[in-house]
Motif scaffolding. Sequence first.
Motif, PDB file in Angstrom:
ATOM      1  N   VAL A  65      42.804  53.919  34.488  1.00 29.77           N
ATOM      2  CA  VAL A  65      42.471  54.831  33.360  1.00 29.77           C
ATOM      3  C   VAL A  65      43.384  55.531  33.162  1.00 29.77           C
ATOM      4  CG1 VAL A  65      40.756  56.475  32.480  1.00 29.77           C
ATOM      5  CG2 VAL A  65      39.835  54.225  33.732  1.00 29.77           C
ATOM      6  N   LEU A  66      44.069  56.151  33.963  1.00 29.29           N
ATOM      7  CA  LEU A  66      45.054  57.493  33.929  1.00 29.29           C
ATOM      8  C   LEU A  66      46.311  56.770  33.139  1.00 29.29           C
ATOM      9  CD1 LEU A  66      44.632  59.443  37.137  1.00 29.29           C
ATOM     10  CD2 LEU A  66      44.324  60.316  35.017  1.00 29.29           C
ATOM     11  N   ALA A  90      39.143  45.398  33.688  1.00 31.02           N
ATOM     12  CA  ALA A  90      38.853  45.367  32.477  1.00 31.02           C
ATOM     13  C   ALA A  90      37.978  46.697  32.098  1.00 31.02           C
ATOM     14  CB  ALA A  90      37.737  44.226  32.070  1.00 31.02           C
ATOM     15  N   GLU A  91      37.051  47.109  32.987  1.00 30.72           N
ATOM     16  CA  GLU A  91      36.508  48.423  32.732  1.00 30.72           C
ATOM     17  C   GLU A  91      37.186  49.449  32.328  1.00 30.72           C
ATOM     18  OE1 GLU A  91      32.975  50.162  35.639  1.00 30.72           O
ATOM     19  OE2 GLU A  91      35.032  49.851  36.470  1.00 30.72           O
ATOM     20  N   ALA A  92      38.587  49.704  32.981  1.00 34.46           N
ATOM     21  CA  ALA A  92      39.435  50.772  32.746  1.00 34.46           C
ATOM     22  C   ALA A  92      39.863  50.458  31.381  1.00 34.46           C
ATOM     23  CB  ALA A  92      40.723  50.761  33.778  1.00 34.46           C
ATOM     24  N   PRO A 100      39.493  44.900  26.124  1.00 30.83           N
ATOM     25  CA  PRO A 100      40.153  43.881  27.060  1.00 30.83           C
ATOM     26  C   PRO A 100      40.048  42.624  26.174  1.00 30.83           C
ATOM     27  CG  PRO A 100      37.874  44.564  28.047  1.00 30.83           C
ATOM     28  CD  PRO A 100      37.953  45.117  26.381  1.00 30.83           C
ATOM     29  N   VAL A 101      41.328  41.867  26.247  1.00 33.80           N
ATOM     30  CA  VAL A 101      41.294  40.442  25.597  1.00 33.80           C
ATOM     31  C   VAL A 101      41.727  39.715  26.616  1.00 33.80           C
ATOM     32  CG1 VAL A 101      42.531  39.141  24.028  1.00 33.80           C
ATOM     33  CG2 VAL A 101      41.678  41.377  23.296  1.00 33.80           C
ATOM     34  N   GLU A 156      50.772  47.560  35.210  1.00 32.67           N
ATOM     35  CA  GLU A 156      50.526  46.525  36.521  1.00 32.67           C
ATOM     36  C   GLU A 156      49.331  46.924  37.487  1.00 32.67           C
ATOM     37  OE1 GLU A 156      54.269  45.356  38.890  1.00 32.67           O
ATOM     38  OE2 GLU A 156      55.100  47.000  37.588  1.00 32.67           O
ATOM     39  N   ASP A 157      48.285  45.834  37.859  1.00 32.33           N
ATOM     40  CA  ASP A 157      47.306  46.330  38.474  1.00 32.33           C
ATOM     41  C   ASP A 157      47.718  45.954  39.961  1.00 32.33           C
ATOM     42  OD1 ASP A 157      45.069  46.228  39.994  1.00 32.33           O
ATOM     43  OD2 ASP A 157      43.730  45.463  38.447  1.00 32.33           O
ATOM     44  N   CYS A 158      48.077  46.657  40.539  1.00 35.12           N
ATOM     45  CA  CYS A 158      48.701  46.505  41.921  1.00 35.12           C
ATOM     46  C   CYS A 158      47.539  46.884  43.043  1.00 35.12           C
ATOM     47  CB  CYS A 158      49.996  47.318  42.299  1.00 35.12           C
ATOM     48  SG  CYS A 158      51.167  47.306  40.877  1.00 35.12           S
TER      49      CYS A 158
END
Length: 399
Positions: A65-66, A90-92, A100-101, A156-158
């Motif tokens: 989110v940040l 996706a929630e973020a 979100p796509v 990047e979702d790490c």
Amino acid sequence: MQVPPFSLQKQLSQIGQELDSAVWRVINSGHFIGGEEVKNFEKSFAEACNVSYSIGCNSGTDALVLALRALDIGPGDEVITSSFSFFATAEAISNVGAKPVFVDVDPINYLLDLRLIKQAINSSTKAILPVHLFGCPIDMTELVSFAREKGLKVIEDCAQAAGSSWGGKSVGSMGDAGCFSFFPTKNLGAAGDGGAVTTNDPELAQRIRQLAVHGMPRRYFHTEVGYNSRLDSIQAAILNVKLPLLPKWIRERQKIAEQYNDLLEGLPGIELPFSSLENDHVHSWNQYVIRVKDIPCFDEIGEDNSGQAKEIICSNLPNSKARDWLKRSLEEKGVNTIIYYPIPIHLQPAYKELESNSISLDNTERLCSQVLSLPIFPELTIEEQEHVVNSIRQLVQRK
Ligand SMILES: Cc1ncc(COP(=O)(O)O)c(C=O)c1O
């Protein structure tokens, strides 16, 4: 023998005393928010990821989110991501007001299919949010070069990939921002929630830092509406003890994954996870996820009624009976597995109103009905692993 999917017990017997003194150090200092522990952790984590900045926050979800907020992504914007991930990905995006796509994943490595991203781009697309799912790094060379060409940001979702790298570079160091989770089951886990955003951009780092503390660049002066999302000092102290051990833990996870590859090879109906990354890419194996396809003897063994609720919600998902049966039968043998994830994000009730972009998500849906995560954590013994594999072998070769 009981094999848990994840356990911290042995880790505690190794570093419990150090953790104990770290926690008491914070309690005795009276410095519960911010302070040296947080500063030290942010510095060491930035060094570990080879980035200029790391900003601690409350969770991996908040990190996303940040980063999105700090990159000015909001209402009217679209962010391309994977539906085969934890919901928070996706929630973020939704929580900052963007859409979100979802683009389908590659069925081999379970990661966003880069060729399909091109079809999802339109004038509202602002960013790509790839997930280094289960610790497997996505091809960041291709992704970043494509994003730059199109003027898109990369977040990047790490969360599952601390310790992973692509082309010799740590995940979280190649996009505009990297978002990490220190949830206890992650490669680097705190004793509660925790997260961090990494970046090389000084202005972005400053904005994230402010947003995380009520949009407050200086005390009681607020330039924007932000959040209260800090990594607390006790969690930072715990992470300071654990971070130096991360490379060793990753090597142990890799060894376990290699052993699974050897032991499970050739079993009917079971597809092993992608693991043929070249040498300069590092998979950190947060999860070892097999696909349960057509178990030859399954039809003779019978029905699985446990999936009923799932089927009602997701009547359009492919059949998961073989996988659900294997999971239940393994449990009876003391082998505890987890399904990451039984329902893709786009089929979650929370997203029933989300306008679909009519891109097929067949691979994602098929994976959700076939995947099964086997026990993996650094201290898993070879005897435990053999029990897992022998149990699977007995079940799938019953004929
Ligand atoms: C891929 C992914 N993204 C985001 C998150 C959110 O992290 P956290 O639980 O720390 O908020 C998780 C956590 O499970 C995750 O696995």
